[in-house]
Design a protein around this motif. Structure first.
Motif, PDB file in Angstrom:
ATOM      1  N   VAL A 260      75.411   3.863  58.886  1.00 49.56           N
ATOM      2  CA  VAL A 260      74.739   5.095  58.461  1.00 49.56           C
ATOM      3  C   VAL A 260      73.584   5.422  59.400  1.00 49.56           C
ATOM      4  N   ILE A 261      72.789   4.413  59.730  1.00 48.68           N
ATOM      5  CA  ILE A 261      71.665   4.627  60.639  1.00 48.68           C
ATOM      6  C   ILE A 261      72.172   5.038  62.022  1.00 48.68           C
ATOM      7  N   ALA A 262      73.175   4.311  62.523  1.00 48.61           N
ATOM      8  CA  ALA A 262      73.693   4.597  63.863  1.00 48.61           C
ATOM      9  C   ALA A 262      74.243   6.020  63.955  1.00 48.61           C
ATOM     10  N   PHE A 263      75.020   6.435  62.950  1.00 46.15           N
ATOM     11  CA  PHE A 263      75.642   7.759  63.001  1.00 46.15           C
ATOM     12  C   PHE A 263      74.611   8.873  62.906  1.00 46.15           C
ATOM     13  N   ASN A 264      73.673   8.732  61.981  1.00 52.70           N
ATOM     14  CA  ASN A 264      72.725   9.809  61.720  1.00 52.70           C
ATOM     15  C   ASN A 264      71.549   9.849  62.688  1.00 52.70           C
ATOM     16  N   VAL A 265      71.232   8.736  63.318  1.00 56.36           N
ATOM     17  CA  VAL A 265      70.088   8.694  64.228  1.00 56.36           C
ATOM     18  C   VAL A 265      70.519   8.716  65.689  1.00 56.36           C
ATOM     19  N   PHE A 266      71.571   7.953  66.009  1.00 55.26           N
ATOM     20  CA  PHE A 266      71.935   7.785  67.414  1.00 55.26           C
ATOM     21  C   PHE A 266      73.242   8.478  67.808  1.00 55.26           C
TER      22      PHE A 266
END
Length: 249
Positions: free
Chosen positions: A29-35
């Motif tokens: 979730v962090i990787a998709f939405n931030v990076f």
């Protein structure tokens, strides 16, 4: 005694597996939405490598063979036999350079940490088996995606799992739809052995000390052939490979 070992090692692996899915769900979730998408893909690759690595906790082994060089400048349609849910992680890991996307049941898109999120975000074709029109449209969308982005797709033409390892007849429809939208794609058969024996009763208990293998066969050029002929050619090559030798640890 073997059953006791199976139960003990299955408990150990499933604890590992569950924790891995929960941790990687948050990271995804962090990787998709931030990076962005590429970071998300990298996370999914390592998650599947971790899933596969965990099988060694059960004493089982994984063998990968690639009998041909694969192009990186054209789409690829990987045609694989289907024995269990454990078919998928080594394909993600070993073929990560080709960014594989899967044709999957729509039911899997919800309710499973990490796996459902990845299916929704990766561009996978989520098909409703009771709605042929929807299934064709989803597969066509995926064919267009791999054509535009020079990616690969993994499809199981048997349509359902065959835990015994005896391949069912291949249905050519899905491959035909993909080729219509991705006419430059190369067809590459992938032979999977042993995963049906690894989880004959589902997730619990697993069968410890199971040798499993993934073999990538030479590609088939679809130009000038019907989808039916291409799929039959892949089927025959896979039958020959399955008959050629038994899995070794």
């Amino acid at each position: 005694m073997k059953k006791v070992i199976d139960y003990l090692l299955s408990c150990l692996y499933l604890l590992y597996f569950g924790l891995l899915l929960l941790i990687f769900h948050v990271i995804q979730v962090i990787a998709f939405n931030v990076f962005g998408k590429q970071a998300h893909k990298n996370v999914v690759d390592y998650m599947n490598g971790g899933i596969m690595l965990g099988w060694y906790l059960t004493g089982s082994t994984v063998r990968y063979r690639q009998l041909t060089d694969l192009p990186t400048d054209r789409p690829i349609i990987f045609v694989a036999n289907h024995q269990s849910m454990f078919d998928i992680s080594p394909i993600y890991w070993f073929l990560r350079k080709h960014s594989p996307v899967f044709v999957s049941k729509v039911e899997l898109a919800h309710g499973i940490p990490s796996i459902s999120y990845n299916l929704r975000k990766s561009g996978a074709a989520l098909i409703n088996r009771s709605d042929p029109k929807q299934a064709i449209m989803e597969i066509a969308r995926l064919g267009k995606l791999i054509q535009q982005e020079t990616r690969s797709v993994v499809i199981f033409p048997e349509g359902t799992r065959s835990p015994s390892g005896n391949m069912r007849t291949f249905a050519p429809g899905g491959v035909g739809v993909l080729l219509k939208r991705a006419p430059k794609a190369l067809i590459v058969p992938v032979v999977i052995r042993g995963t049906g024996r690894f989880n004959p009763k589902g997730l619990f208990p697993l069968c410890s000390f199971t040798p499993m293998s993934w073999t990538v066969l030479p590609g088939i050029e679809p130009a000038g052939q019907t989808p039916e002929a291409v799929v039959q050619q892949a089927y025959e090559a896979m039958i020959t490979e399955l008959a050629s030798s038994q899995v070794t640890a």
